[in-house]
Design a protein around this motif. Structure first.
Motif, PDB file in Angstrom:
ATOM      1  N   GLU A 227       0.909  -1.151   0.476  1.00 28.76           N
ATOM      2  CA  GLU A 227      -0.296   0.054  -0.346  1.00 28.76           C
ATOM      3  C   GLU A 227       0.810   1.092   0.215  1.00 28.76           C
ATOM      4  O   GLU A 227       2.263   1.440   0.079  1.00 28.76           O
ATOM      5  N   HIS A 236      -6.588   1.517   2.633  1.00 28.31           N
ATOM      6  CA  HIS A 236      -6.182   0.815   3.820  1.00 28.31           C
ATOM      7  C   HIS A 236      -7.206   0.482   4.250  1.00 28.31           C
ATOM      8  O   HIS A 236      -6.280  -0.673   4.766  1.00 28.31           O
ATOM      9  N   THR A 253       4.494  -1.107   3.881  1.00 27.01           N
ATOM     10  CA  THR A 253       3.568   0.049   3.165  1.00 27.01           C
ATOM     11  C   THR A 253       5.302   1.437   2.262  1.00 27.01           C
ATOM     12  O   THR A 253       5.572   1.487   3.783  1.00 27.01           O
TER      13      THR A 253
END
Length: 283
Positions: A227, A236, A253
């Motif tokens: 992400e 998310h 992330t």
């Protein structure tokens, strides 16, 4: 087009799915997202191509691939990826956005896929994914107003913050000119005017797979969840939901990236580095 080879796979319903291939090594599939095509993941493919044979398909309705068909849905997309995996021998697969949704469902039904990487699948959790803009988009598509439909989708999805801040009356003519300039491309890429109508089919996938996170609790495959920190909250939330149920997953992330992170205009080198490590890991 000389930098890559081309191939096709026949899906279960007879639809031909075209793909681009470059590199050498273990086979990997890269699956693009909504309103995109194989061309948007070519830099990522190049990053991986020195260690893998990378296959980048055009999903249905794009370029060399056949039409969506009257009975289009997640089942057809799963069959397409299964056909591609069989044709290429790929056991590793990466999916972006709606392509990640299809990849996830395919992994559940395809034991031969043993490494699954997903970048921000828009899995709706309790109505988290925005769909209220879709009826307007569909009316604009039906009326042939492609630039207006494009603006509606960009503002509705919220994955491109810049477009969200620019007034519609400025965006529509700007994107109309851009689409006209791109329409004449002859390098095998799919033009913007041809991509805009495909988004409606991706929204079908999103609606069909809404609230299915619990389905994946039994998925034993290794999964890498990726992400960008700058992406919308609903993306998310989807990664949160999957992280909570997938028994063999890890999460990465990227601080400076948004939803376009793996694409040519994002940071395919950073995403590619994470994928290289994950796909090469024998554990």
């Amino acid at each position: 087009m000389g930098e890559y080879r081309t191939g096709t796979a026949g899906s279960a319903d007879g639809t031909v799915i075209g793909y681009r291939t470059l590199g050498s090594g273990p086979a990997v599939l890269l699956v693009h997202g909504g309103m995109k095509a194989a061309q948007h993941l070519m830099e990522l493919a190049r990053v991986l191509s020195d260690g893998f044979t990378v296959h980048v398909p055009d999903r249905r309705g794009r370029g060399p691939s056949g039409a969506h068909g009257a009975d289009f849905g997640v089942r057809r997309e799963v069959e397409d990826l299964q056909a591609l995996a069989a044709a290429t021998g790929a056991t590793r697969i990466f999916g972006l956005s709606s392509g990640a949704l299809v990849t996830l469902r395919t992994a559940l039904e395809t034991p031969s896929l043993d490494r699954i990487a997903l970048y921000e699948p828009p899995l709706s959790v309790g109505g988290s994914a925005p769909v209220g803009w879709v009826p307007r988009y569909e009316r604009e598509i039906a009326a042939g107003k492609l630039s207006a439909a494009l603006v509606t989708s960009l503002k509705g999805l919220g994955t491109e913050p810049v477009f969200g801040r620019v007034p519609r009356f400025l965006l529509v003519p700007f994107l109309t000119v851009g689409a006209r300039l791109q329409r004449g491309r002859a390098d095998g890429d799919v033009s913007i005017p041809d991509l805009v109508p495909t988004l409606g089919y991706d929204m079908r996938v999103i609606r069909e797979m809404a609230d299915t996170a619990p389905d994946y609790a039994g998925l034993k495959t290794d999964v890498l969840l990726l992400e960008g920190a700058k992406s919308p909250v609903y993306l998310h939330q989807a990664v949160d939901a999957l992280s909570a149920v997938l028994p063999r997953s890890r999460r990465v992330t990227f601080p400076g990236l948004g939803h376009e992170g793996p694409e040519d205009e994002g940071d395919p080198r950073s995403v590619g580095a994470a994928l290289r490590d994950f796909f090469a890991d024998p554990a």
